[in-house]
Scaffold this motif. Sequence first.
Motif, PDB file in Angstrom:
ATOM      1  N   LEU A   1       0.825  -1.206   0.000  1.00 40.38           N
ATOM      2  CA  LEU A   1       0.000   0.000   0.000  1.00 40.38           C
ATOM      3  C   LEU A   1       0.861   1.258   0.000  1.00 40.38           C
ATOM      4  N   PHE A   2       1.982   1.215   0.702  1.00 42.16           N
ATOM      5  CA  PHE A   2       2.886   2.363   0.689  1.00 42.16           C
ATOM      6  C   PHE A   2       3.457   2.573  -0.711  1.00 42.16           C
ATOM      7  N   ILE A   3       3.817   1.487  -1.377  1.00 40.53           N
ATOM      8  CA  ILE A   3       4.356   1.584  -2.739  1.00 40.53           C
ATOM      9  C   ILE A   3       3.303   2.124  -3.696  1.00 40.53           C
ATOM     10  N   ILE A   4       2.041   1.771  -3.470  1.00 40.96           N
ATOM     11  CA  ILE A   4       0.951   2.303  -4.297  1.00 40.96           C
ATOM     12  C   ILE A   4       0.896   3.826  -4.167  1.00 40.96           C
ATOM     13  N   LEU A   5       1.041   4.340  -2.945  1.00 39.75           N
ATOM     14  CA  LEU A   5       1.077   5.788  -2.747  1.00 39.75           C
ATOM     15  C   LEU A   5       2.285   6.397  -3.454  1.00 39.75           C
ATOM     16  N   PHE A   6       3.418   5.710  -3.371  1.00 37.79           N
ATOM     17  CA  PHE A   6       4.630   6.186  -4.046  1.00 37.79           C
ATOM     18  C   PHE A   6       4.409   6.276  -5.556  1.00 37.79           C
ATOM     19  N   LEU A   7       3.746   5.279  -6.127  1.00 38.30           N
ATOM     20  CA  LEU A   7       3.494   5.281  -7.570  1.00 38.30           C
ATOM     21  C   LEU A   7       2.686   6.501  -7.986  1.00 38.30           C
ATOM     22  N   MET A   8       1.727   6.891  -7.166  1.00 41.00           N
ATOM     23  CA  MET A   8       0.903   8.063  -7.481  1.00 41.00           C
ATOM     24  C   MET A   8       1.767   9.329  -7.509  1.00 41.00           C
ATOM     25  N   VAL A   9       2.622   9.489  -6.500  1.00 43.14           N
ATOM     26  CA  VAL A   9       3.488  10.672  -6.435  1.00 43.14           C
ATOM     27  C   VAL A   9       4.498  10.649  -7.579  1.00 43.14           C
TER      28      VAL A   9
ATOM     29  N   TYR B   1      14.087   7.429   1.702  1.00 46.85           N
ATOM     30  CA  TYR B   1      14.817   6.344   2.351  1.00 46.85           C
ATOM     31  C   TYR B   1      13.845   5.304   2.914  1.00 46.85           C
ATOM     32  N   VAL B   2      12.732   5.791   3.489  1.00 44.37           N
ATOM     33  CA  VAL B   2      11.708   4.874   3.983  1.00 44.37           C
ATOM     34  C   VAL B   2      11.131   4.068   2.823  1.00 44.37           C
ATOM     35  N   ASN B   3      10.920   4.746   1.705  1.00 42.26           N
ATOM     36  CA  ASN B   3      10.380   4.078   0.521  1.00 42.26           C
ATOM     37  C   ASN B   3      11.317   2.986   0.026  1.00 42.26           C
ATOM     38  N   TYR B   4      12.631   3.277  -0.015  1.00 45.43           N
ATOM     39  CA  TYR B   4      13.596   2.268  -0.440  1.00 45.43           C
ATOM     40  C   TYR B   4      13.545   1.058   0.486  1.00 45.43           C
ATOM     41  N   ALA B   5      13.442   1.337   1.791  1.00 44.78           N
ATOM     42  CA  ALA B   5      13.375   0.250   2.764  1.00 44.78           C
ATOM     43  C   ALA B   5      12.128  -0.596   2.538  1.00 44.78           C
ATOM     44  N   PHE B   6      11.002   0.057   2.270  1.00 39.63           N
ATOM     45  CA  PHE B   6       9.755  -0.671   2.029  1.00 39.63           C
ATOM     46  C   PHE B   6       9.835  -1.505   0.756  1.00 39.63           C
ATOM     47  N   PHE B   7      10.479  -0.959  -0.272  1.00 36.21           N
ATOM     48  CA  PHE B   7      10.681  -1.735  -1.494  1.00 36.21           C
ATOM     49  C   PHE B   7      11.464  -3.011  -1.186  1.00 36.21           C
ATOM     50  N   LEU B   8      12.550  -2.861  -0.424  1.00 29.48           N
ATOM     51  CA  LEU B   8      13.381  -4.015  -0.085  1.00 29.48           C
ATOM     52  C   LEU B   8      12.609  -5.018   0.757  1.00 29.48           C
TER      53      LEU B   8
ATOM     54  N   PHE C   1     -13.347  -1.843  -7.450  1.00 29.45           N
ATOM     55  CA  PHE C   1     -13.396  -0.902  -8.579  1.00 29.45           C
ATOM     56  C   PHE C   1     -12.180   0.023  -8.572  1.00 29.45           C
ATOM     57  N   VAL C   2     -11.870   0.589  -7.397  1.00 27.25           N
ATOM     58  CA  VAL C   2     -10.723   1.499  -7.292  1.00 27.25           C
ATOM     59  C   VAL C   2      -9.432   0.758  -7.615  1.00 27.25           C
ATOM     60  N   GLY C   3      -9.288  -0.455  -7.087  1.00 32.22           N
ATOM     61  CA  GLY C   3      -8.080  -1.231  -7.324  1.00 32.22           C
ATOM     62  C   GLY C   3      -7.878  -1.558  -8.791  1.00 32.22           C
ATOM     63  N   LYS C   4      -8.918  -2.008  -9.446  1.00 30.45           N
ATOM     64  CA  LYS C   4      -8.817  -2.362 -10.865  1.00 30.45           C
ATOM     65  C   LYS C   4      -8.590  -1.120 -11.727  1.00 30.45           C
ATOM     66  N   SER C   5      -9.259  -0.029 -11.376  1.00 34.19           N
ATOM     67  CA  SER C   5      -9.062   1.219 -12.116  1.00 34.19           C
ATOM     68  C   SER C   5      -7.621   1.707 -11.960  1.00 34.19           C
ATOM     69  N   PHE C   6      -7.132   1.670 -10.725  1.00 36.77           N
ATOM     70  CA  PHE C   6      -5.758   2.097 -10.449  1.00 36.77           C
ATOM     71  C   PHE C   6      -4.765   1.236 -11.223  1.00 36.77           C
ATOM     72  N   SER C   7      -4.988  -0.079 -11.230  1.00 40.61           N
ATOM     73  CA  SER C   7      -4.048  -1.004 -11.868  1.00 40.61           C
ATOM     74  C   SER C   7      -3.998  -0.831 -13.382  1.00 40.61           C
ATOM     75  N   ILE C   8      -5.027  -0.218 -13.960  1.00 42.06           N
ATOM     76  CA  ILE C   8      -5.046   0.041 -15.404  1.00 42.06           C
ATOM     77  C   ILE C   8      -4.542   1.450 -15.720  1.00 42.06           C
ATOM     78  N   VAL C   9      -5.107   2.437 -15.044  1.00 47.08           N
ATOM     79  CA  VAL C   9      -4.840   3.835 -15.375  1.00 47.08           C
ATOM     80  C   VAL C   9      -3.405   4.244 -15.071  1.00 47.08           C
ATOM     81  N   VAL C  10      -2.910   3.918 -13.876  1.00 43.93           N
ATOM     82  CA  VAL C  10      -1.576   4.373 -13.473  1.00 43.93           C
ATOM     83  C   VAL C  10      -0.476   3.763 -14.340  1.00 43.93           C
ATOM     84  N   PRO C  11      -0.405   2.441 -14.517  1.00 47.16           N
ATOM     85  CA  PRO C  11       0.617   1.894 -15.416  1.00 47.16           C
ATOM     86  C   PRO C  11       0.480   2.400 -16.852  1.00 47.16           C
ATOM     87  N   ALA C  12      -0.767   2.600 -17.311  1.00 45.91           N
ATOM     88  CA  ALA C  12      -0.982   3.096 -18.679  1.00 45.91           C
ATOM     89  C   ALA C  12      -0.402   4.499 -18.835  1.00 45.91           C
ATOM     90  N   LEU C  13      -0.611   5.359 -17.845  1.00 44.39           N
ATOM     91  CA  LEU C  13      -0.062   6.714 -17.908  1.00 44.39           C
ATOM     92  C   LEU C  13       1.461   6.687 -17.858  1.00 44.39           C
TER      93      LEU C  13
END
Length: 225
Positions: free
Chosen positions: A23-31, A66-73, A202-214
């Motif tokens: 979920l944190f990475i999802i927020l990172f993707l938006m930013v 740095y927190v984001n990198y840690a979460f990715f790992l 609905f939000v999850g499926k929309s996010f998974s299409i729209v964000v990677p597409a952009l």
Amino acid sequence: MKWFIDLFSSSIGRKVVMALTGLFIILFLMVHLIGNLQLLKDDGGEAFNVYAYFMTHNPLIKMVSYVNYAFFLFHIGWALLLTIKNRQARGTEGYAVTSSKSSIWSARNMGILGTIILVFLVIHMKDFWGQMHFGEMPTKTYGDHEVKDLFTVVGSAFQEWWYVALYCISMVAIAFHLWHGFESAFQTLGLNHMKYNPVISFVGKSFSIVVPALFAIIPILMFFV
């Protein structure tokens, strides 16, 4: 303290870690997407370069990074751990495999999708993040500020057809990963109450299409325009 260690060493605990970091990475993707869209402004790269400067010099943003990198790992590490555990439990099948033949393809192949994304991240970080922090780069001056010209570096990369293809393929992998992962994270955390599940789905499926597409549209436009 023992209960905390026991929780995160258990199967449920590992899934909770995957959900929270996901979920944190999802927020990172938006930013990150908001920043990358600056590449499409017809201003010679000023908006993107100013954005990149802000992201690498603001103390609060640097700490969050740095927190984001840690979460990715953590997310990658726990994904590998879950893959190993599931292989041991089920024989030949990997992470997020279910016994139901009706389970979606992305749920049955989270390990494969994660591997593709990991390879992309290594290349992406080396070419952009590594170059930004440790490599020699051209600079541009806006007002009184001299900043690194990351726009030119990105633009050069996106003139290579293989890089654009790799980027787009990786975005497809991320889309499939999010298709299962977004809703699964809420389910793991017990937040997908029956009343709200249709909205989350609905939000999850929309996010998974729209964000990677952009994300994918950016290198495509920069390659062809």
